[in-house]
Structure formats: structure tokens, C-alpha cells
Write an enzyme that holds these catalytic residues in place. Structure first.
Site, mmCIF file in Angstrom:
data_model
loop_
_atom_site.group_PDB
_atom_site.id
_atom_site.type_symbol
_atom_site.label_atom_id
_atom_site.label_comp_id
_atom_site.label_asym_id
_atom_site.label_seq_id
_atom_site.Cartn_x
_atom_site.Cartn_y
_atom_site.Cartn_z
ATOM 1 N N ASP A 4 0.875 -1.190 0.000
ATOM 2 C CA ASP A 4 0.000 0.000 0.000
ATOM 3 C C ASP A 4 0.908 1.234 0.000
ATOM 4 O O ASP A 4 0.913 2.019 0.927
ATOM 5 C CB ASP A 4 -0.972 -0.016 1.192
ATOM 6 C CG ASP A 4 -0.270 -0.031 2.549
ATOM 7 O OD1 ASP A 4 0.872 -0.555 2.631
ATOM 8 O OD2 ASP A 4 -0.843 0.485 3.523
ATOM 9 N N ASP A 9 6.815 1.202 2.240
ATOM 10 C CA ASP A 9 6.592 0.232 1.160
ATOM 11 C C ASP A 9 7.553 0.523 0.010
ATOM 12 O O ASP A 9 8.105 -0.404 -0.598
ATOM 13 C CB ASP A 9 5.162 0.348 0.615
ATOM 14 C CG ASP A 9 4.094 0.203 1.671
ATOM 15 O OD1 ASP A 9 3.438 -0.829 1.724
ATOM 16 O OD2 ASP A 9 3.933 1.154 2.466
ATOM 17 N N HIS A 241 9.230 -0.121 8.446
ATOM 18 C CA HIS A 241 8.593 -1.414 8.740
ATOM 19 C C HIS A 241 8.713 -2.449 7.607
ATOM 20 O O HIS A 241 9.169 -3.572 7.808
ATOM 21 C CB HIS A 241 7.103 -1.216 9.005
ATOM 22 C CG HIS A 241 6.766 -0.155 9.979
ATOM 23 N ND1 HIS A 241 6.895 -0.321 11.334
ATOM 24 C CD2 HIS A 241 6.288 1.111 9.794
ATOM 25 C CE1 HIS A 241 6.489 0.780 11.959
ATOM 26 N NE2 HIS A 241 6.124 1.667 11.051
ATOM 27 N N ASP A 242 8.206 -2.065 6.439
ATOM 28 C CA ASP A 242 8.017 -3.066 5.375
ATOM 29 C C ASP A 242 9.342 -3.614 4.855
ATOM 30 O O ASP A 242 9.413 -4.765 4.405
ATOM 31 C CB ASP A 242 7.207 -2.448 4.228
ATOM 32 C CG ASP A 242 5.826 -2.009 4.685
ATOM 33 O OD1 ASP A 242 5.403 -2.426 5.784
ATOM 34 O OD2 ASP A 242 5.163 -1.255 3.947
HETATM 35 C C1 BDR Z 1 2.478 -0.489 8.490
HETATM 36 O O1 BDR Z 1 1.456 0.468 8.247
HETATM 37 C C2 BDR Z 1 1.775 1.239 7.127
HETATM 38 O O2 BDR Z 1 1.547 2.580 7.386
HETATM 39 C C3 BDR Z 1 3.208 0.962 6.800
HETATM 40 O O3 BDR Z 1 3.408 1.028 5.407
HETATM 41 C C4 BDR Z 1 3.444 -0.409 7.334
HETATM 42 O O4 BDR Z 1 3.131 -1.402 6.384
HETATM 43 C C5 BDR Z 1 3.075 -0.206 9.846
HETATM 44 O O5 BDR Z 1 2.098 -0.255 10.827
HETATM 45 CA CA CA Z 2 2.753 -0.804 4.063
#
Ligand code: BDR
Ligand code: CA
Length: 315
Positions: A4, A9, A241-242
Site C-alpha cells: 500500500d 513500502d 517497517h516493510d
Molecule cells: C504499516 O502500516 C503502514 O503505514 C506501513 O506502510 C506499514 O506497512 C506499519 O504499521
Molecule cells: Ca505498508
């Protein structure tokens, strides 16, 4: 990958596309950080920017059912651009185009025709993946592993209980978590231990490749937003994160996991979208067998080293 896109990402896509250890077969997009059309455009911008030829398939524009209960969820979770992602990524408009088939159709066709050797890496809400599983459960026999960025045990970022990807579409997450295939869940507990700092950004700019410079720019946006709204332990740092989920495919030791039962709360007034992780198995009532390898810690040094290395590559 199912994405997303979104600043993190974007970095994750570049890492997957440029890692010599990954053959990125396709990218599906889903409503999440932005409305799905914007996530698709952003994804195309990223692949164009690094000059990689990966097909992009647009997926669901709304969660499976979470928006149907009045007052439960807004229709488009991110209708207001967030400080962490904005809406359109700061890259030239895409010159490539999305594919004609939908995300779920492509996932189904690709898995059914495969030899069962394609990892699935969703790093957004799990709507497309649940759709594909519901439409063609036979794909499950062909999915060796699902590596998800989502959920949290001690850490939440959307409500006091829930992580964003799971919160957006808890029913979809529940379908996926209970699908019976091997799952690794890269939670916020782990991603908050794998931070980029301003020094990481400087190192990326020094590397100077299109991917590294772009990752530095997005990381700086994230650091500014996190410092303000969700400060990490030290000022001037933010999770990506991703990208940690992508690194976990390449080097599993970048995260450490516990094998536990995980399900998703879909009805709790205060806990909607929480990943319920049965870690403390000291009791004996109502216990269900472990189904998910839950990443709760990360090796920040290894993560940053991997990212600097991968993002120094060019097409
Ligand atoms: C996740 O939420 C999204 O905003 C980021 O892309 C990540 O995948 C982290 O909570
Ligand atoms: Ca994401």
C-alpha cells in the site's frame, strides 16, 4: 509483494527489486496508506525510478467488510494524507502502467500455475490476500510461506491495541492468519527495534544510487514525522517497517521469532484489529496450537547493513 505504497513500502519494493537474492515476480496494490489508485501510482513511480520491469496489479479499494458497520471504520482509512506517507510520493509521475487483471486474479493464476516455490510478502492490509484465498482456496497448497508486516504484541500504532495493516481490515487478517500455511509475522515490536537514523540517511546519500538517494529522502520524511508524532527511543530515527519483512526473506536471522497461536480481534470495542498472540502458554484452558512465527525482536545493525548493501545496487 502486496503493498500500500507509502514511504516504507517504497523502500521495501526497492530492496526486493534490487536484492540479488530475490526474484520479484509481481506487485499487487491495496487500499491502506493511501486510496488504492494512489498506492498503484506510487508503486509504478518507484519501479520506474529504479528502472525495474515488474508488473503491478491493482487490488481492493476497500476492506472486506469492516466499513459496513456504521461508525466502525472510515471508508478510506487514509483519506487525509498522513505526515508519514503523504499521498503521492515525491517522484516523477509514472510512465509505466498497471496491468489489466486485478490483484486477486493475478495472485490466483500465478500460484495455481507455480511449482509452489513463491513466497508471498504482504506489507499492507490483507484484503487482496484474503480475497484470493476465499476465491481459490486451492492456492494455499502452492504458497510455501507468507511473510507479513503487521500486528504487534507490546506495541501498537493505530489504536491503543492495533497495528495499522491489521486494523484496516481485521476480517481479512483473520482469514490469512487462520489459512493453515506457514506464516512469519513481522510485528511492530520488531520493526521498532530496526530504525534508520539521520546517519543512515547520510550513508545512503553517500552511496548515491537512485535507490539509496530515494530511500534516504523517504526515510528523512519518516524521521521528521516520527520525531513529532510517534517518537522512538532516540530523536532522529524511524522504523522502515516493510523493508524489515523483505530482509527477513533474505536473512531470517534479522528478526527473532516465537512460534505461537495468533488470531485477530474483529469485534472488540477497544481492541478491534489487535493481533492476539498467545505467548505465555502457562495456562491450559482454550489453548490453540501455534500457527505463526511471530517476530518480536530485530537486529538493527544487520538490518541497516543489509539495506545499505542492497540499495547500492542498480538495474
Ligand atoms: C504499516 O502500516 C503502514 O503505514 C506501513 O506502510 C506499514 O506497512 C506499519 O504499521
Ligand atoms: Ca505498508
Amino acid at each position: 509483494m502486496d503493498v500500500d505504497t507509502g514511504t516504507d513500502d517504497a523502500v521495501a519494493i526497492m530492496a526486493a527489486a534490487l536484492s540479488p537474492d530475490i526474484e520479484l515476480l509481481g506487485i499487487t496494490t491495496v487500499n491502506g496508506n493511501c486510496p488504492v489508485e494512489i498506492c498503484t501510482e506510487n508503486t509504478l513511480r518507484v519501479v520506474d525510478h529504479i528502472g525495474v520491469n515488474v508488473p503491478v496489479y491493482q487490488g481492493c479499494s476497500l476492506p472486506l467488510s469492516a466499513t459496513l458497520t456504521p461508525g466502525r471504520k472510515p471508508n478510506i482509512p487514509s483519506i487525509e494524507p498522513s505526515k508519514i506517507h503523504g499521498h503521492y510520493l515525491d517522484l516523477p509521475a509514472a510512465s509505466s502502467a498497471k496491468q489489466d487483471v486485478t490483484a486477486a486474479e493475478w495472485l490466483i493464476r500465478t500460484y495455481l500455475e507455480s511449482d509452489g516455490d513463491i513466497s508471498l510478502v504482504p506489507v499492507g492490509p490483507l484484503t487482496n490476500v484474503a480475497m484470493a484465498i476465499r476465491q481459490a482456496p486451492k492456492i494455499l497448497d502452492k504458497i510455501p510461506e507468507i511473510v507479513i508486516m503487521g500486528g504487534g504484541h507490546h506495541v501498537a500504532n493505530c489504536t491503543s491495541s492495533a497495528e495499522f495493516n491489521i486494523w484496516v481490515d481485521p476480517e481479512a487478517a483473520r482469514v490469512v492468519m487462520n489459512c493453515g500455511r506457514p506464516i512469519r509475522l513481522v510485528t511492530l515490536d520488531a520493526t521498532h527495534e530496526a530504525l534508520f537514523t539521520m546517519e543512515t540517511c547520510d550513508a545512503l546519500k553517500e552511496i548515491g544510487t537512485p535507490a539509496a538517494v530515494c530511500a534516504a529522502a523517504f526515510a528523512e520524511v519518516r524521521i521528521a514525522a516520527y520525531d513529532k508524532a510517534q517518537p522512538m527511543g532516540s530523536v532522529g530515527s524511524a522504523p522502515i517497517h516493510d523493508a524489515l519483512a523483505v530482509c527477513a526473506i533474505i536473512k531470517p536471522e534479522v528478526v527473532s521469532t516465537v512460534y505461537a497461536h495468533v488470531d485477530v480481534e474483529t469485534t472488540g470495542e477497544l481492541t478491534d484489529g489487535r493481533t492476539v498472540v498467545d505467548i505465555d502458554r502457562s495456562g491450559d484452558r482454550g489453548r490453540r496450537p501455534a500457527n505463526v512465527h511471530v517476530a518480536l525482536h530485530a537486529d538493527e545493525g544487520l538490518f541497516v547493513e543489509m539495506m545499505l548493501d542492497i540499495l547500492s545496487n542498480e538495474m
